[in-house]
Design a protein around this motif. Structure first.
Motif, mmCIF file in Angstrom:
data_model
loop_
_atom_site.group_PDB
_atom_site.id
_atom_site.type_symbol
_atom_site.label_atom_id
_atom_site.label_comp_id
_atom_site.label_asym_id
_atom_site.label_seq_id
_atom_site.Cartn_x
_atom_site.Cartn_y
_atom_site.Cartn_z
ATOM 1 N N TRP A 14 0.825 -1.210 0.000
ATOM 2 C CA TRP A 14 0.000 0.000 0.000
ATOM 3 C C TRP A 14 0.858 1.259 0.000
ATOM 4 O O TRP A 14 0.474 2.277 -0.581
ATOM 5 C CB TRP A 14 -0.974 -0.024 1.184
ATOM 6 N N PHE A 43 1.841 1.537 -3.588
ATOM 7 C CA PHE A 43 0.658 1.902 -4.358
ATOM 8 C C PHE A 43 0.377 3.396 -4.215
ATOM 9 O O PHE A 43 0.137 4.090 -5.208
ATOM 10 C CB PHE A 43 -0.546 1.078 -3.885
ATOM 11 N N SER A 44 0.439 3.899 -2.982
ATOM 12 C CA SER A 44 0.206 5.320 -2.730
ATOM 13 C C SER A 44 1.264 6.178 -3.418
ATOM 14 O O SER A 44 0.959 7.224 -3.991
ATOM 15 C CB SER A 44 0.204 5.615 -1.229
ATOM 16 N N LYS A 49 0.484 6.333 -7.072
ATOM 17 C CA LYS A 49 -0.673 7.204 -7.324
ATOM 18 C C LYS A 49 -0.262 8.680 -7.258
ATOM 19 O O LYS A 49 -0.702 9.488 -8.076
ATOM 20 C CB LYS A 49 -1.791 6.930 -6.314
ATOM 21 N N GLU A 56 1.633 9.467 -10.346
ATOM 22 C CA GLU A 56 0.707 9.527 -11.467
ATOM 23 C C GLU A 56 0.004 10.890 -11.514
ATOM 24 O O GLU A 56 -0.111 11.498 -12.582
ATOM 25 C CB GLU A 56 -0.329 8.403 -11.329
ATOM 26 N N LYS A 57 -0.438 11.381 -10.366
ATOM 27 C CA LYS A 57 -1.089 12.699 -10.296
ATOM 28 C C LYS A 57 -0.119 13.803 -10.717
ATOM 29 O O LYS A 57 -0.485 14.716 -11.449
ATOM 30 C CB LYS A 57 -1.600 12.969 -8.875
ATOM 31 N N GLU A 81 0.362 13.704 -14.455
ATOM 32 C CA GLU A 81 -0.834 14.221 -15.136
ATOM 33 C C GLU A 81 -0.831 15.749 -15.121
ATOM 34 O O GLU A 81 -1.129 16.385 -16.125
ATOM 35 C CB GLU A 81 -2.099 13.680 -14.462
#
Length: 104
Positions: free
Chosen positions: A62, A65-66, A69, A72-73, A76
């Motif tokens: 986790w 994973f965090s 993420k 990824e943000k 973007e």
């Protein structure tokens, strides 16, 4: 059992840097860390703690994973910024090329 196998599989896929460097530094003092370690080493007595114990192996999953993420943000956001800059540069280029063709 499946959770432990999944955690082991994730651990094998970690890079050397991820295995060596922790994601987050602890804010606990030495004595508090020792107490926490002793509690974590023994089996839990309460049913809820036992249920959570089964998922401790996924903690690193986790965290990763965090981290992904968040990256990824950020990517973007950067992509949107680059698209905006690209549009602006294209407009400037069109204006420049239009100015050249008029003067000829």
């Amino acid at each position: 059992q499946r959770i432990l196998r999944l955690a082991e599989m994730c651990r094998r896929l970690e890079t050397e840097e991820e295995k060596v460097l922790p994601f987050y530094s602890s804010s606990l003092g030495e004595e508090e860390q020792g107490d926490a370690q002793r509690v974590l080493e023994g089996p839990p007595a309460e049913p809820l703690a036992q249920a959570l114990w089964d998922y401790v192996g996924l903690e690193r999953f986790w965290q990763r994973f965090s981290k992904v993420k968040l990256e990824e943000k950020a990517l973007e956001k950067e992509r949107l910024s680059l698209r905006k800059r690209n549009r602006r540069l294209r407009e400037l280029l069109r204006g420049y090329l239009a100015g050249i063709s008029i003067t000829q």
